[in-house]
Design an enzyme around this catalytic site. Sequence first.
Site, PDB file in Angstrom:
ATOM      1  N   ARG A  49       0.823  -1.222   0.000  1.00 36.35           N
ATOM      2  CA  ARG A  49       0.000   0.000   0.000  1.00 36.35           C
ATOM      3  C   ARG A  49       0.851   1.263   0.000  1.00 36.35           C
ATOM      4  O   ARG A  49       0.455   2.270  -0.578  1.00 36.35           O
ATOM      5  CB  ARG A  49      -0.957  -0.006   1.190  1.00 36.35           C
ATOM      6  CG  ARG A  49      -2.116  -0.957   0.935  1.00 36.35           C
ATOM      7  CD  ARG A  49      -3.104  -0.940   2.066  1.00 36.35           C
ATOM      8  NE  ARG A  49      -4.306  -1.677   1.687  1.00 36.35           N
ATOM      9  CZ  ARG A  49      -5.195  -2.154   2.550  1.00 36.35           C
ATOM     10  NH1 ARG A  49      -5.016  -1.976   3.848  1.00 36.35           N
ATOM     11  NH2 ARG A  49      -6.249  -2.794   2.116  1.00 36.35           N
ATOM     12  N   LYS A 209     -18.270 -15.588   3.075  1.00 37.00           N
ATOM     13  CA  LYS A 209     -19.680 -15.319   3.392  1.00 37.00           C
ATOM     14  C   LYS A 209     -20.490 -14.805   2.209  1.00 37.00           C
ATOM     15  O   LYS A 209     -20.056 -13.906   1.498  1.00 37.00           O
ATOM     16  CB  LYS A 209     -19.754 -14.242   4.470  1.00 37.00           C
ATOM     17  CG  LYS A 209     -19.232 -14.653   5.811  1.00 37.00           C
ATOM     18  CD  LYS A 209     -19.578 -13.535   6.769  1.00 37.00           C
ATOM     19  CE  LYS A 209     -18.844 -13.617   8.078  1.00 37.00           C
ATOM     20  NZ  LYS A 209     -18.870 -12.290   8.711  1.00 37.00           N
ATOM     21  N   GLY A 385     -13.283  -3.741   0.529  1.00 36.75           N
ATOM     22  CA  GLY A 385     -14.655  -3.270   0.728  1.00 36.75           C
ATOM     23  C   GLY A 385     -15.048  -2.185  -0.264  1.00 36.75           C
ATOM     24  O   GLY A 385     -16.148  -2.198  -0.819  1.00 36.75           O
TER      25      GLY A 385
HETATM   26  P1  ADP Z   1     -11.517 -11.656   0.015  1.00 35.68           P
HETATM   27  O1  ADP Z   1     -10.674 -11.071   1.132  1.00 35.68           O
HETATM   28  O2  ADP Z   1     -10.703 -11.973  -1.203  1.00 35.68           O
HETATM   29  O3  ADP Z   1     -12.722 -10.815  -0.282  1.00 35.68           O
HETATM   30  P2  ADP Z   1     -12.949 -13.370   1.846  1.00 35.68           P
HETATM   31  O4  ADP Z   1     -12.412 -12.615   2.997  1.00 35.68           O
HETATM   32  O5  ADP Z   1     -14.395 -13.254   1.537  1.00 35.68           O
HETATM   33  O6  ADP Z   1     -12.069 -13.078   0.531  1.00 35.68           O
HETATM   34  O7  ADP Z   1     -12.707 -14.938   2.092  1.00 35.68           O
HETATM   35  C1  ADP Z   1     -11.435 -15.504   2.275  1.00 35.68           C
HETATM   36  C2  ADP Z   1     -11.459 -16.593   3.319  1.00 35.68           C
HETATM   37  O8  ADP Z   1     -12.415 -17.594   2.998  1.00 35.68           O
HETATM   38  C3  ADP Z   1     -10.127 -17.298   3.393  1.00 35.68           C
HETATM   39  O9  ADP Z   1      -9.592 -17.126   4.698  1.00 35.68           O
HETATM   40  C4  ADP Z   1     -10.445 -18.767   3.127  1.00 35.68           C
HETATM   41  O10 ADP Z   1      -9.747 -19.643   3.967  1.00 35.68           O
HETATM   42  C5  ADP Z   1     -11.917 -18.829   3.433  1.00 35.68           C
HETATM   43  N1  ADP Z   1     -12.536 -19.952   2.728  1.00 35.68           N
HETATM   44  C6  ADP Z   1     -12.753 -20.080   1.422  1.00 35.68           C
HETATM   45  N2  ADP Z   1     -13.315 -21.265   1.138  1.00 35.68           N
HETATM   46  C7  ADP Z   1     -13.465 -21.908   2.307  1.00 35.68           C
HETATM   47  C8  ADP Z   1     -14.010 -23.187   2.685  1.00 35.68           C
HETATM   48  N3  ADP Z   1     -14.491 -24.026   1.775  1.00 35.68           N
HETATM   49  N4  ADP Z   1     -14.026 -23.492   3.994  1.00 35.68           N
HETATM   50  C9  ADP Z   1     -13.514 -22.634   4.911  1.00 35.68           C
HETATM   51  N5  ADP Z   1     -12.994 -21.436   4.624  1.00 35.68           N
HETATM   52  C10 ADP Z   1     -12.965 -21.090   3.336  1.00 35.68           C
END
Ligand code: ADP
Length: 410
Positions: A49, A209, A385
């Site tokens: 960053r 989520k 976000g």
């Molecule tokens: P981003 O930061 O790219 O927006 P998120 O924060 O929504 O992504 O999600 C990332 C997290 O989701 C990671 O820590 C990953 O381990 C978790 N994750 C993805 N698939 C699974 C799964 N099948 N079971 C448990 N955790 C998962």
Amino acid sequence: MDHGEEALAERGRFEKASVRDADVEGRRVLLRADLNVPLEDGGVADDTRIRAALPTIELLRERGASVVLCSHLGRPEDRDPALSMAPVAERLSELLGTGVELAPAVVGPEVQAAAAALEAGDVLLLENTRYEPGETRDDSELARGLADLAELYVNDAFGAAHRAHASTAGVARHLPAYAGLLLEREVRELTAVLDDPARPLVVVLGGAKVSDKVAVIERFLELADEILIGGAMCFSFLRAQGIATGKSLVEEEGIDLARQALEAAGSSRCELRLPTDLVLGESFSAEAEPTVLDGVEVPDELMGLDIGPATAASYAARIEAAGVVFWNGPMGAFELEPFAGGTRAVAEAVAASSATTVVGGGDSAAALAAFGLADRVSWLSTGGGASLELIEGKELPGVEALLNGEEAAS
Ligand code: ADP
Ligand code: MG
């Protein structure tokens, strides 16, 4: 200006006044950047960053401005010294090759004096803006105090642009306000995904989520050709279809949201695709034994930790055939080596695709970096976000507060 940027500029979608057009010579500029970096042992653990903020800082210095730089760092309670900007000042002076002075506070008489003493090309870094409780409630006295430090305001903090805080929005009520180079580019690249994209527009969504991403799904059901779902998020969709998910991570509130998205998909021309196979393990652990399930009905004692190889291959083929790809959220628990395959396959397909590829999200960026592919995408957003809110069609307060280009010119 590189080629992509030129094409975008021609299309003229970013209507805010740019720092490139501001008359800054001999003036003091308050620059809000996103220097919210991870720390480790009192130092900066990842300076991505800080590096992303350099072009605007360098532009201002080259043009003879003095720079009063500010950012938030973490979520300090009171003035937690562990979240001082001192390590950022140190790393920034290394990168700039010139001393960066750290102010003793965010606003106040001592900071005023330090700002007043700046000469052309000097950089003064304010303390963590969240040391001031007024920051997050966009307190007008704090905004005024920040404005008193300079004659112009430049916002380059795209990662914080979805927050209406004193340093991201409030201060723009008191000073002529311009977009920094990074913020401008972020808005352009992300808006280009939505605005008349080359077809097919393929959207890959994963992560933890559904609730984080349901508004993005709804927007893309109207705009995209295909949405490919992976990550733990897919289990809310499977449950909404009455499919057993065993011990998989399921966001219970997400099940209804997933059901609504499936209904909306039924009447949309966009295809919403779910995994057809999975990689299972007995626990969220790097020691768990991975087993491939040809199907999606998860046994009671196991959890789905990645999309399966057939799903990964099918998603990769769609990514390769796309005109534009937008990717947010890993396909599985990519931090655990046995369950990284689906995310790696998607990352490699995105890197290899001749499509315009735009990636947002902290963990997706971390995954790309871990696979050594971060520089193989068209645009890697620095805002998690903020990038999602922009895609959802929400107004970003940090962008809205800037001058319009025409106003600035007149
Ligand atoms: P981003 O930061 O790219 O927006 P998120 O924060 O929504 O992504 O999600 C990332 C997290 O989701 C990671 O820590 C990953 O381990 C978790 N994750 C993805 N698939 C699974 C799964 N099948 N079971 C448990 N955790 C998962
Ligand atoms: Mg994340």
